[in-house]
Structures are given as structure tokens and as C-alpha cells.
Motif scaffolding. Sequence first.
Motif, PDB file in Angstrom:
ATOM      1  N   VAL A  87       0.822  -1.217   0.000  1.00  0.00           N
ATOM      2  CA  VAL A  87       0.000   0.000   0.000  1.00  0.00           C
ATOM      3  C   VAL A  87       0.851   1.261   0.000  1.00  0.00           C
ATOM      4  O   VAL A  87       0.421   2.308  -0.476  1.00  0.00           O
ATOM      5  CB  VAL A  87      -0.974   0.019   1.196  1.00  0.00           C
ATOM      6  CG1 VAL A  87      -1.950  -1.135   1.110  1.00  0.00           C
ATOM      7  CG2 VAL A  87      -0.227  -0.005   2.526  1.00  0.00           C
ATOM      8  N   ARG A  88       2.059   1.144   0.497  1.00  0.00           N
ATOM      9  CA  ARG A  88       2.898   2.335   0.566  1.00  0.00           C
ATOM     10  C   ARG A  88       3.426   2.739  -0.808  1.00  0.00           C
ATOM     11  O   ARG A  88       3.964   3.841  -0.969  1.00  0.00           O
ATOM     12  CB  ARG A  88       4.041   2.100   1.541  1.00  0.00           C
ATOM     13  CG  ARG A  88       3.530   1.862   2.947  1.00  0.00           C
ATOM     14  CD  ARG A  88       4.620   1.630   3.965  1.00  0.00           C
ATOM     15  NE  ARG A  88       4.051   1.209   5.237  1.00  0.00           N
ATOM     16  CZ  ARG A  88       3.472   2.014   6.117  1.00  0.00           C
ATOM     17  NH1 ARG A  88       3.391   3.300   5.845  1.00  0.00           N
ATOM     18  NH2 ARG A  88       2.981   1.550   7.249  1.00  0.00           N
ATOM     19  N   GLY A  89       3.260   1.853  -1.802  1.00  0.00           N
ATOM     20  CA  GLY A  89       3.677   2.202  -3.154  1.00  0.00           C
ATOM     21  C   GLY A  89       2.581   2.815  -3.995  1.00  0.00           C
ATOM     22  O   GLY A  89       2.791   3.118  -5.177  1.00  0.00           O
ATOM     23  N   LEU A 100      -4.390   1.988   3.342  1.00  0.00           N
ATOM     24  CA  LEU A 100      -3.785   1.957   4.670  1.00  0.00           C
ATOM     25  C   LEU A 100      -4.840   1.757   5.751  1.00  0.00           C
ATOM     26  O   LEU A 100      -4.623   1.007   6.721  1.00  0.00           O
ATOM     27  CB  LEU A 100      -3.017   3.260   4.910  1.00  0.00           C
ATOM     28  CG  LEU A 100      -1.677   3.400   4.171  1.00  0.00           C
ATOM     29  CD1 LEU A 100      -1.203   4.847   4.192  1.00  0.00           C
ATOM     30  CD2 LEU A 100      -0.623   2.481   4.791  1.00  0.00           C
ATOM     31  N   ALA A 101      -5.990   2.403   5.593  1.00  0.00           N
ATOM     32  CA  ALA A 101      -7.065   2.235   6.575  1.00  0.00           C
ATOM     33  C   ALA A 101      -7.595   0.807   6.557  1.00  0.00           C
ATOM     34  O   ALA A 101      -7.864   0.216   7.605  1.00  0.00           O
ATOM     35  CB  ALA A 101      -8.186   3.230   6.294  1.00  0.00           C
ATOM     36  N   LEU A 117      -2.224   0.782  14.614  1.00  0.00           N
ATOM     37  CA  LEU A 117      -2.119   2.205  14.932  1.00  0.00           C
ATOM     38  C   LEU A 117      -1.089   2.891  14.043  1.00  0.00           C
ATOM     39  O   LEU A 117      -1.278   4.041  13.641  1.00  0.00           O
ATOM     40  CB  LEU A 117      -1.782   2.371  16.404  1.00  0.00           C
ATOM     41  CG  LEU A 117      -2.916   1.991  17.371  1.00  0.00           C
ATOM     42  CD1 LEU A 117      -2.426   1.990  18.806  1.00  0.00           C
ATOM     43  CD2 LEU A 117      -4.093   2.940  17.208  1.00  0.00           C
ATOM     44  N   GLN A 118       0.013   2.196  13.746  1.00  0.00           N
ATOM     45  CA  GLN A 118       1.016   2.795  12.871  1.00  0.00           C
ATOM     46  C   GLN A 118       0.464   2.981  11.468  1.00  0.00           C
ATOM     47  O   GLN A 118       0.675   4.022  10.821  1.00  0.00           O
ATOM     48  CB  GLN A 118       2.266   1.918  12.828  1.00  0.00           C
ATOM     49  CG  GLN A 118       3.388   2.505  11.976  1.00  0.00           C
ATOM     50  CD  GLN A 118       3.813   3.882  12.449  1.00  0.00           C
ATOM     51  OE1 GLN A 118       4.171   4.074  13.614  1.00  0.00           O
ATOM     52  NE2 GLN A 118       3.766   4.877  11.553  1.00  0.00           N
ATOM     53  N   ASP A 122      -0.075   6.516   9.410  1.00  0.00           N
ATOM     54  CA  ASP A 122       0.377   6.782   8.048  1.00  0.00           C
ATOM     55  C   ASP A 122      -0.799   7.144   7.144  1.00  0.00           C
ATOM     56  O   ASP A 122      -0.656   7.971   6.235  1.00  0.00           O
ATOM     57  CB  ASP A 122       1.112   5.561   7.501  1.00  0.00           C
ATOM     58  CG  ASP A 122       2.384   5.272   8.280  1.00  0.00           C
ATOM     59  OD1 ASP A 122       2.879   6.190   8.965  1.00  0.00           O
ATOM     60  OD2 ASP A 122       2.879   4.119   8.212  1.00  0.00           O
ATOM     61  N   ALA A 123      -1.941   6.513   7.389  1.00  0.00           N
ATOM     62  CA  ALA A 123      -3.139   6.841   6.604  1.00  0.00           C
ATOM     63  C   ALA A 123      -3.545   8.290   6.858  1.00  0.00           C
ATOM     64  O   ALA A 123      -3.931   9.016   5.928  1.00  0.00           O
ATOM     65  CB  ALA A 123      -4.282   5.891   6.962  1.00  0.00           C
ATOM     66  N   GLU A 124      -3.436   8.718   8.109  1.00  0.00           N
ATOM     67  CA  GLU A 124      -3.788  10.102   8.421  1.00  0.00           C
ATOM     68  C   GLU A 124      -2.855  11.079   7.720  1.00  0.00           C
ATOM     69  O   GLU A 124      -3.294  12.077   7.130  1.00  0.00           O
ATOM     70  CB  GLU A 124      -3.733  10.333   9.925  1.00  0.00           C
ATOM     71  CG  GLU A 124      -4.053  11.765  10.314  1.00  0.00           C
ATOM     72  CD  GLU A 124      -3.920  12.025  11.797  1.00  0.00           C
ATOM     73  OE1 GLU A 124      -4.218  13.166  12.211  1.00  0.00           O
ATOM     74  OE2 GLU A 124      -3.506  11.109  12.535  1.00  0.00           O
ATOM     75  N   THR A 125      -1.559  10.775   7.779  1.00  0.00           N
ATOM     76  CA  THR A 125      -0.593  11.647   7.111  1.00  0.00           C
ATOM     77  C   THR A 125      -0.889  11.743   5.621  1.00  0.00           C
ATOM     78  O   THR A 125      -0.854  12.836   5.023  1.00  0.00           O
ATOM     79  CB  THR A 125       0.834  11.116   7.324  1.00  0.00           C
ATOM     80  OG1 THR A 125       1.115  11.073   8.735  1.00  0.00           O
ATOM     81  CG2 THR A 125       1.853  11.993   6.625  1.00  0.00           C
TER      82      THR A 125
END
Length: 625
Positions: A87-89, A100-101, A117-118, A122-125
Motif C-alpha cells: 500500500v505504501r507504493g 492503509l485504513a 495504529l502505525q 500513516d493513513a492520516e498523514t
Amino acid sequence: MAAAGGLDWADTTVRGITDPGWRAAALAWVARAAAAAGDLDRAGQLAADAETTARSITNPYRQGQALARVAAAVAAAGGLDWADTTVRGITDPGWRAAALAWVARAAAAAGDLERALQLAADAETTARNITDLDRQAEALTQVAAAVARAGDLDRAETMARSIGEPDEQAEALTQVAAAVAQAGDLDRAETMARSITDRYEQAEALTQVAAAVAQAGDLDRAETMARSITDLDQQAEALTQVAAAVARAGDLDRAETMARSITDLDQQAEALTQVAAAVARAGDLDRAETMARSITDLDQQAEALTQVAAAVARAGDLDRAETVARSIGDPDEQAEALTQVAAVMARVGDLDRAMQLAADAETTARSITHPYQQAEALAQVAAAVAAAGDLDRAVTTIHGITNPYHQAQALARVAAVVAAAGNFDQAEATALSIRSPYQQVQALARVAAAVAAAGDLDRAETMACSIVDEHLQAEALARVAAATAATGDRDRAGRLAAAAETTARNITDPCQQAPLLALVAGAMAAADNLERARMLAAAAETTARNITDPYEQAESWPGLLQRWPPPVISTEPRPPPAVLPTLASRRRRWPALLQRWPPPAISTGPRRRRVTSTTRTGEQRRWSR
């Protein structure tokens, strides 16, 4: 198909899908099935290929959509590390936040709260970097809900309050407040709900929190919270939910008092109906009946009395159940109540009385003026009569249905009931009496499967072969072959599967032939003819490739995969021709299902704004969203 062991074929088949978005989704689907089957090496390879396929899509939005779905499927199968990396890509920030959520929720469900939580952080950011404010607000709403599920309630509330768009903030606070209430912090949940400035959203939040408070056992607080809602329509809705929760908690006095305190008569009737049903289930039959009869709305009263009559019958007081059923004034509800009581009587062996009650139910049903409701009531009566052993009476009842299609439906239902009871002669005769070709062959297929499962293989084969329509005959033969294989006669099963193959190959429409060949492949596999099964699977794939329209071809794959191996045969009626006329129409629904799975967290466009006029009724406000 993959879950049942056909991973090789599934692996090969999905790789032939030309549309990369669909191919990625299908590969992820098979990867999840492989993981469920314990083949983790294959699952990992499939997931990697799904990722590679998704990344080959040049459009950033579509690539993000595909990768998000792949990651969600893998995370749900337990591949959190891989999903986390994937997902980070994703370059599209909306889909990256959504993915991410989704993975955060999967991690929380798996008990890995630290990772959840991490991921949520990252999803929030990611969400905060979305420049479109509407999409950002919607993304943050989803992330706040994920954070709440992961257990960080402080952060979830802070995030919700940081949303600048008022409607989205209110929705986020509502979701977080419900999570806080479920976690047991009732003070905080109520405070959060009351902090919502929009009256409608506040009422929605208070309703959810009040129900959670009632389930937690604090009934005083739940009722007070519901009554604090100033809008009477929404207050009535909240009180209805709380009253039902109170009844489920066992405080029947309070539940009834609360329901009766609702001033809106329609909402009061609904609340009393729910509470009366709970009282009946709790065994206080006198009170349940009295409560139901106190409802002034005759339609609601009839519905409540029907539920009470069924509960009384199940409790063993058949005399009272009959009396309650006969007292119902609405003929539709009375027929249903009499039928339910008759069915209980038949199950306990009082067949004479069951038949008399069914006869009265039939008479009542015939007094219903609405054609469809009358047909449905008569069909229910006929099924109950057939279960009691009087097929002639059941058929006579059905012949009173004037609409040919509804009559055919009722006969198919009775044929299935009779077959399930082991009366195959009568079941076959009933199926053959159906004039509608579609309904007849579907009924025959169900009866034939039941006959095969019971061991009368000659008869099952004859019945399947008697179907004239090639498409439906092939399906019936394949299903009977699978049922025959389950009895241990694999030679006969193989011969039946071969006959099904011959019939299927006569069908020229590739949209219909492809899934049929896949179904026959499953029957061949059940008969232990794995080589032929693989050949048929390949033929099904080739046939699907011959669909010239690219989108039609892409649509065909999920439906094709679902056809092999054949599903267990059900005695329940299948959808009617108007809904499901051919395998092709069934095929067309799968892409829509895949499109919605996993549920999209972020839409492609702005949400509809809710009108804030204070002159609307509560019902209008609820539907304006």
C-alpha cells in the motif's frame, strides 16, 4: 473454485484476463483462496503477480484502486507484512489512504494493535496531503473510524475534530462516539455525541450511543439520553431502539413502558411490535399477546400477533396459538399465522389438525384481493400441506393461483419439499406438472439431485435426461453427476459428466457455454477424471476468450470461476426468470460485486451535501443524505 482445490486451473485461468485491473483483482482473489487452503507459497506468488499486474496500469487512479484491492485481500488472508509494503507504493493519495485504513482494520482484527495504529497514523498523514478538501475530509473520516477500532480513542477523537468540513466532522464524531461507547467509556461517548453541533447528526450519534449504553446495562442513562433528543421524530426512533435493547436485556416492564411513552403512533406501534416479539421469545405469552392487541394500528397489530402466534405454537400451546392466529383481522397476516401454526402441528405429529388449519389458511388466503400477496399466501399454505403429507391437497391449493408464473413457482417449491421428505414419485410428478419450462427443469434438477443423493441413480439420470432445454439439461446432468460421485459411483458420475459435456458443447453462445463447461469440469473432477477436468477447464477458458468484446470478456471470468466445481445443490427455489433467466445474466453481476469489494472508503467525487432546512421532518432529513 480455488477454495475447493482447483488452484492450478484458477492460477492459469485468471492470468488470461486481458484487463489488468480485473486480472489483478482476480489474482488477489485466488491468492486469498490459496492462503485459506494452506498453500502459502502459492499465495505469496499470486499476490506478487497481482501487485505486478496492478503496477503495470499507467493511470494513477486505476493503479491505486487495483493495488488497494489487492492489499486488502492479502491483508484479510493474513499477509499483513506484504500488504503493508504494497500500500505504501500507491501513488494516488486517496487510494493510498483508503488502503492503509483497510490494512489497519485487518491488523486490528488480527490483534496486532501496534501495527494497526502505525498504519492508521500513516493513513492520516496521507489523507492530510490530499489537496481536494472534500476527498481529504472523507479520507480522514475513514481513518478516524479505523483508529477508534484499533483502540486509540483519544487520537480518533482528535482526528475527527480536526476535520474542517462540518458534515464529515459530524459523521466522524458519530462513528468514533459509537466505538467509544462499545469500548465501555459511556461518559466520553455521550459527551462526544453532544458536542456535535448539527442537531440531526447529534441525534444520530446519541441514538447509537444510547443503544450501546442500554446493551451495557445502564438502562436509566440510555433512556435519559434518548429522551434528551429534541426532535420528536428522532427521539421516537431512538426510544424504539433503546426499548428493543432493554427488552433484549430482560427488563420487559421498562421496555413496554418506554415503547408506550412514544407519542408518535406509528413509531409507538413499531416499538411495541419489537417489544412484544421479545416478550414472546422470553416466554411470557400472556403479556406478549396483550401487548400486541394493544397496538391501535391494525397492520402493525396483525404483524405483532403473527409473531406471537408462532412463538406460542413453538412453546407448545397449540390451542392458544390457533386462537391467536384466527383472531387476526388482516387476511394476509392471518393466513401466514395459520400456516406457521399448522407447520408446527405437522412437526409434532398432529396431522389432522394441521390439515384443518391449513385448509382454513387457504380459505383466508383466497380472500386476499392483491394477486401477488394471495399467490404468496397460497404457496406458503401449499408447502405446509405438502410437508404434512397431503400432496393432492397442496397441488389443488396451488391450482387456485391464477397467475401462471406464480403457480409454477409454488409447484416448484412443493416439489422440493416433497423430494426432501423422500417421496420421489410425487416430487417428480409435481415437477413435471409445471407448465413453465424454466421452473419445470429447475424443479426436476432439484428433485433429481435429491434422488441421486438417496441412491436411486437410475431414476436421477432419467430425470436429468428428460430435460429438453440443452442449456438446463447440461446443468442438471452436471449436478446429478456430482451428486452421484458423492455416493461413490464414480464410473456412472463420469458417464453423466460426459453427457453433460456433450450437451454443453452444443450451445453456441460463449457467454452461456463457458460457465457450463466450467461446471462440467467440476463434475469430472468429482468423478476422479482429473485429466478430462483440466481439458474442460481449458475449453471453458478458450470459450471465454472467444468473447470478442473486451469488457464482456473481462466480465465473464469471475462468473466462470464461480461455476467450478459445482455448488452443492439446494432444495430452495432459485431466482425466477425475470431475475435470473440465463447463466449469462448471473455472470454479469460479478464485476459489480468485485467493484464494491472491499467497500470503497473514498469516492471519486464530492459527496451529496445534506440540506439543513429546519422545516423538514425527521424522515425527510434521514433521506436527504
